[in-house]
Design a protein around this motif. Sequence first.
Motif, short mmCIF file in Angstrom:
data_model
loop_
_atom_site.label_atom_id
_atom_site.label_comp_id
_atom_site.label_asym_id
_atom_site.label_seq_id
_atom_site.Cartn_x
_atom_site.Cartn_y
_atom_site.Cartn_z
N UNK A 264 0.83 -1.19 0.00
CA UNK A 264 0.00 0.00 0.00
C UNK A 264 0.87 1.25 0.00
N UNK A 265 2.05 1.18 0.61
CA UNK A 265 2.94 2.33 0.63
C UNK A 265 3.41 2.68 -0.79
N UNK A 266 3.73 1.65 -1.59
CA UNK A 266 4.15 1.89 -2.97
C UNK A 266 3.03 2.52 -3.78
N UNK A 267 1.83 1.98 -3.64
CA UNK A 267 0.68 2.53 -4.36
C UNK A 267 0.43 3.97 -3.93
N UNK A 268 0.53 4.24 -2.64
CA UNK A 268 0.29 5.59 -2.14
C UNK A 268 1.29 6.58 -2.72
N UNK A 269 2.57 6.17 -2.83
CA UNK A 269 3.58 7.07 -3.40
C UNK A 269 3.25 7.42 -4.85
N UNK A 270 2.82 6.42 -5.62
CA UNK A 270 2.48 6.67 -7.02
C UNK A 270 1.26 7.57 -7.11
N UNK A 271 0.27 7.33 -6.26
CA UNK A 271 -0.93 8.18 -6.29
C UNK A 271 -0.58 9.63 -5.95
N UNK A 272 0.25 9.81 -4.93
CA UNK A 272 0.62 11.19 -4.56
C UNK A 272 1.39 11.87 -5.68
N UNK A 273 2.29 11.14 -6.29
CA UNK A 273 3.13 11.71 -7.35
C UNK A 273 2.29 12.19 -8.53
N UNK A 274 1.23 11.45 -8.84
CA UNK A 274 0.41 11.78 -10.01
C UNK A 274 -0.92 12.44 -9.64
N UNK A 275 -1.00 12.94 -8.41
CA UNK A 275 -2.14 13.74 -7.97
C UNK A 275 -3.46 12.99 -8.03
N UNK A 276 -3.42 11.69 -7.78
CA UNK A 276 -4.64 10.89 -7.76
C UNK A 276 -5.26 10.96 -6.37
N UNK A 277 -6.57 10.78 -6.32
CA UNK A 277 -7.28 10.89 -5.05
C UNK A 277 -8.25 9.72 -4.88
#
Length: 610
Positions: free
Chosen positions: A125-138
Amino acid sequence: MTEDLRGAVVLRESERAALLALSRSRNGSHALAQRAEIVLACAEGAGDTAVAGRLGMSRDMVRKWRTRFAEHGLDGLDDRPRAGRPRKVDEAVVARILTRLLDTPPDGAREWSTRVMAAETGLSQATVSRVWREHRLQARSSRGDLRSPFPRVEVRDVAGLFLDGTTRVLAAAGRSNGTPGRAALAPTPQARRLAVRARNLVAVADALTPAGWAAPASTAALDSFLEDLGARVPAHVDVYLLVADAPGGMGVRDTLDAWVERHPRGQRRHFSFDPEGSSWLDAAEALLAHPAPLGHDDSTGYGTTLPKLRAALRSWCDGGTPPAGAFAWIGATYDSSDAGGGQTRIRKDGNVIAGGVADAERAASDLSDPVVQELLETLLTATLRSGERVKEAPLADRLGISRRALGKALRVLAGEGLLEALPDGGTAVPRVGIDTVLDLYAVRSALGTLLFRRAAMLHSSELHRIRAALGEVRAIAKSHTHDRIGAADLYFQDMVARTADLPQASLFFQRLTLRLRMFITVLGLDFLDGAVDLIAREDARIFDALREGDGDEAARLWRVKIERSVRYMATQLPDAAFDANLWTTLAGRPDRRAGDPSKPRPTERGGAPA
């Protein structure tokens, strides 16, 4: 900022104003707001112990942030980089996460979240969260008021999207509420959820645009997009362009200004270049969170467009690798109210059909419609019970479409026999009985015999799609991925039908495949090792016969496969009495020969329906 002789924080007016803004922010970090409150409390002259008791935290935390502010000012309230080399996420992993968002969430999940995505992709989940934050996903709507960049505008639809790596344009069809000085109504919870879905689709498209935010490109692609937009959106519909472009892109601005001048119904709001795209994405979410009410349930109109945009993005990415060049998409079909209160529908060919609900329903009665496709795939991956009523409200909410759009799609599926129409206008999961099984397999047997004979007449070089489908079956059988073998087997059969060059027979065969998939879902069939290997052997022998041009042998093997499958399916029906004589009368008796694949042992559940 200084400290007095007692160690109390002394603030300048500019610092006090900034800290007050941080402490009251509804969109910023909760931790940052809490740190601002600590500094403001310390500035009142209270000691660390008193501030800690007042704010409900430890004295050490108060001392930490008071000291950090005294040493570094406002910058000291930010989190410091952690020790060690930051972990990098491979580009392939990023593309995998982003393209997965183009699929509907798995059964049981209303929305995509980092937790659901981690479970689906096998990543942390940490990896997914980093990608989401980087690409401004919510995962959920932004906190705060979501102030629309076009005050008093209510959005009817997403009319188009253009991304070329240097320019972002979101086109929305909408209308003013007609009251000067009156802002649009506050977003409903449903509108907020739908706006987040739209925002994430746009963010994924932007992240996958290959050119990157570099030098401004030629405006030729943008010119084409705008002209298509002007031609395909009715003249009475207002268009709002939300734009961001790279530095120095004055040619882009001139192009947009010229288009707005030629189309007085158009308006434009320009955002300056932002490397992370946050301001533009936030504005897109805020704009789409203010939809125009379409009915008593306050449903949002562009919910029916998002599946079309999602399908276009899937096609554009095709395997996770977007092609070079711009992504330019115009909403292929959408409804918008005209002055007379009726409806205007834009067809896929761009022509306008004026009319009412009857025309709209006729236009929607096509299984290739993206809304219908997404609904069908959702149902086929759900847990269904025979005869169960389809609950429309949670299904519409999960798909992000209005109840009206869902009702149309459900009626399409009922018309195709994939659902049962109820007297009150609702729909239910079909009841699977022995009669419906015999009926379906008898027709499928006859059509398949025709198509397999025709496919055997083709040159082996024309069988490449069937060969590729067989490769998928073999790969799944080798890995013993039981939950995918049934779909791969049916796909192999459909590829034979599509290749056979008999359009009418192929169409009917593929629609029978959809009914069979629905039956398999309702009965909850699974496949174990014996069935997986059996399917691979059957399909391999059928392909060998097709490649050798032996239509008789291909048809015979098909009949053997059907015979085994229909008998297995009948055993899965509760209290069903299989009438062998009736079946033989309807479909004939297959010519079994030595070497034909044998059925799995009785202990190996999963007889692989064809």
